[in-house]
Structures are given as structure tokens and as C-alpha cells.
Scaffold this motif. Sequence first.
Motif, PDB file in Angstrom:
ATOM      1  N   LEU A   1       0.790  -1.136  -0.053  1.00 48.89           N
ATOM      2  CA  LEU A   1       0.158  -0.171   0.007  1.00 48.89           C
ATOM      3  C   LEU A   1       0.932   1.190   0.009  1.00 48.89           C
ATOM      4  O   LEU A   1       0.577   2.220  -0.683  1.00 48.89           O
ATOM      5  CB  LEU A   1      -0.855  -0.103   1.435  1.00 48.89           C
ATOM      6  N   PRO A  26      -1.594   5.875   2.268  1.00 44.49           N
ATOM      7  CA  PRO A  26      -2.466   4.826   2.679  1.00 44.49           C
ATOM      8  C   PRO A  26      -2.957   4.801   4.132  1.00 44.49           C
ATOM      9  O   PRO A  26      -2.312   5.168   4.962  1.00 44.49           O
ATOM     10  CB  PRO A  26      -1.676   3.391   2.525  1.00 44.49           C
ATOM     11  N   SER A  46     -14.885   4.587   4.075  1.00 42.06           N
ATOM     12  CA  SER A  46     -13.702   5.445   3.588  1.00 42.06           C
ATOM     13  C   SER A  46     -13.102   6.054   4.651  1.00 42.06           C
ATOM     14  O   SER A  46     -13.727   6.352   5.658  1.00 42.06           O
ATOM     15  CB  SER A  46     -14.504   6.438   2.751  1.00 42.06           C
ATOM     16  N   CYS A  76     -12.948  -0.169   3.506  1.00 41.13           N
ATOM     17  CA  CYS A  76     -12.978  -0.752   2.222  1.00 41.13           C
ATOM     18  C   CYS A  76     -12.038   0.049   1.143  1.00 41.13           C
ATOM     19  O   CYS A  76     -11.168  -0.505   0.565  1.00 41.13           O
ATOM     20  CB  CYS A  76     -14.268  -0.634   1.616  1.00 41.13           C
ATOM     21  N   LEU A  77     -11.918   1.412   1.408  1.00 46.78           N
ATOM     22  CA  LEU A  77     -11.046   2.344   0.289  1.00 46.78           C
ATOM     23  C   LEU A  77      -9.799   2.625   1.257  1.00 46.78           C
ATOM     24  O   LEU A  77     -10.046   2.908   2.602  1.00 46.78           O
ATOM     25  CB  LEU A  77     -11.597   3.463  -0.159  1.00 46.78           C
ATOM     26  N   LYS A  78      -8.629   2.246   0.904  1.00 43.71           N
ATOM     27  CA  LYS A  78      -7.360   2.541   1.673  1.00 43.71           C
ATOM     28  C   LYS A  78      -6.673   3.946   1.523  1.00 43.71           C
ATOM     29  O   LYS A  78      -6.262   4.423   2.435  1.00 43.71           O
ATOM     30  CB  LYS A  78      -6.201   1.565   1.278  1.00 43.71           C
ATOM     31  N   GLU A 128      -8.874   5.879  -4.691  1.00 38.52           N
ATOM     32  CA  GLU A 128      -8.607   4.657  -5.530  1.00 38.52           C
ATOM     33  C   GLU A 128      -9.643   4.212  -6.357  1.00 38.52           C
ATOM     34  O   GLU A 128     -10.755   4.130  -5.777  1.00 38.52           O
ATOM     35  CB  GLU A 128      -7.593   3.761  -4.958  1.00 38.52           C
ATOM     36  N   ALA A 188      -9.050  -1.612  -4.755  1.00 34.52           N
ATOM     37  CA  ALA A 188      -9.249  -1.459  -3.258  1.00 34.52           C
ATOM     38  C   ALA A 188     -10.025  -2.845  -2.712  1.00 34.52           C
ATOM     39  O   ALA A 188      -9.412  -3.610  -1.824  1.00 34.52           O
ATOM     40  CB  ALA A 188     -10.216  -0.569  -2.721  1.00 34.52           C
ATOM     41  N   TRP A 224      -7.190  -5.741  -2.114  1.00 31.74           N
ATOM     42  CA  TRP A 224      -6.544  -5.616  -0.636  1.00 31.74           C
ATOM     43  C   TRP A 224      -7.571  -5.971   0.308  1.00 31.74           C
ATOM     44  O   TRP A 224      -6.903  -6.526   1.258  1.00 31.74           O
ATOM     45  CB  TRP A 224      -6.165  -3.860  -0.686  1.00 31.74           C
TER      46      TRP A 224
END
Length: 202
Positions: A34, A44, A61, A100-102, A106, A111, A114
Motif C-alpha cells: 500500500l 494509505p 472510507s 474498504c478504501l485504503k 482509489e 481496493a 486489498w
Amino acid sequence: MSPDSVPVAVPTDEIYERYLKKAIAEVNELGDELARAGDELRVPVLGSGHPLADVFLLKHSPQPSEIQEGVAFFGRAGQAVLKSLQRLHVDPLAVYGTNCLKFGTEDPEEAASWLTREIHIVQPKLLVVMGVRSVAFLNDLRFPLSDSIDQGSNGVVQRFTPTIEAIVTPDVDESLDDQPTKTRFWNAFKALGPWWSEQPPY
């Protein structure tokens, strides 16, 4: 069969230690990957908590405080969840939390891979999925052997896979400033209490 060739039983603690070492290495590997995917402007936000947690908290998020620290559930949401865990007598050391989103910006497909890896590493017994966007994101993963999570069933323990259950709650980040929404979050989240108390002691 000679006495020398009898297989030696490995103590459970030792087996657990091996799994833990492996999980820590894999979490660190994911963190490095990341970090390479980011830059000065895109930092990240990494998952936080026990790498072999029973309970896996998932929201959609990262918030500004999480982006600033690079750690999921840092700030108000983390404090609210910690207080809730204490009220339910759930051990916070048995919990892992992530988004969920790093990065928050992105491509969802990037995502998704990951998050899939994170769930495989942690191998939780329960997912607490916060908010309809998180439920949709999780369902879109097509996780092996998974059932679709019903986003309308707040506070109900659902099957996710043969070894993982799930509880849906409202989005914690959106529940902090409004009393009715806060109450709805708590009413759903507290289903974790009975679930936890039914787990066998180790």
C-alpha cells in the motif's frame, strides 16, 4: 512402528504462535504494498488491531483524522467504537478494523483485492459491516463461498461464509453527530454483545 516414529503433538499455543507470526508478516507485506501504491499526496490508511482478530470491523472510507495518522479507526469513530465495545464487554484486543478504501480515492477494483487479502489474513469469525456502501463493497468482492449480505437487516447475525458471520450497522462516521442515527448505530452494534458472549473461552 518404532517409538521414534510416533508423531509428536505440537502444543496449541505453538500452532497459534506460528499462525500469528504468519499473519503479522502478511499484514506488514500488505502495508508495504500500500505504501508503494501511494505517494506524498496519497497516504494509505492501514488496518489496525489484532492480525488474528475474531471481530473484523469494516467501514467504507477513511476520514481526515485517519488519513493524517495513516491508521483506520483513528479519531472519533474509533473512540465511539471502543466505548461501545467496553459497554458490551467485548475484548478490544480481539478486534481488527479497516476501511474498504485504503486511500479514499482509489479505483474500487484495486481496493477490493486489498480487502480480500485482509479478510484472508485475519480470518475473523464475525464481520461488523458499517453502512450500505460497505455492504455493497463487500458483496461485490465475491468472496469465496460467501452469501450476499442483506443491507436492510441491521443488527441481525447473518451467514457470510461457512466460517464467518456478519452483522450490519449504520455507517459509524455518519452516526456521530445526530442522536437518532447514533441510537440506530448502537441498536445494531449491540448485537455483537450476545454473539461475543456465546463464543467458547480459549
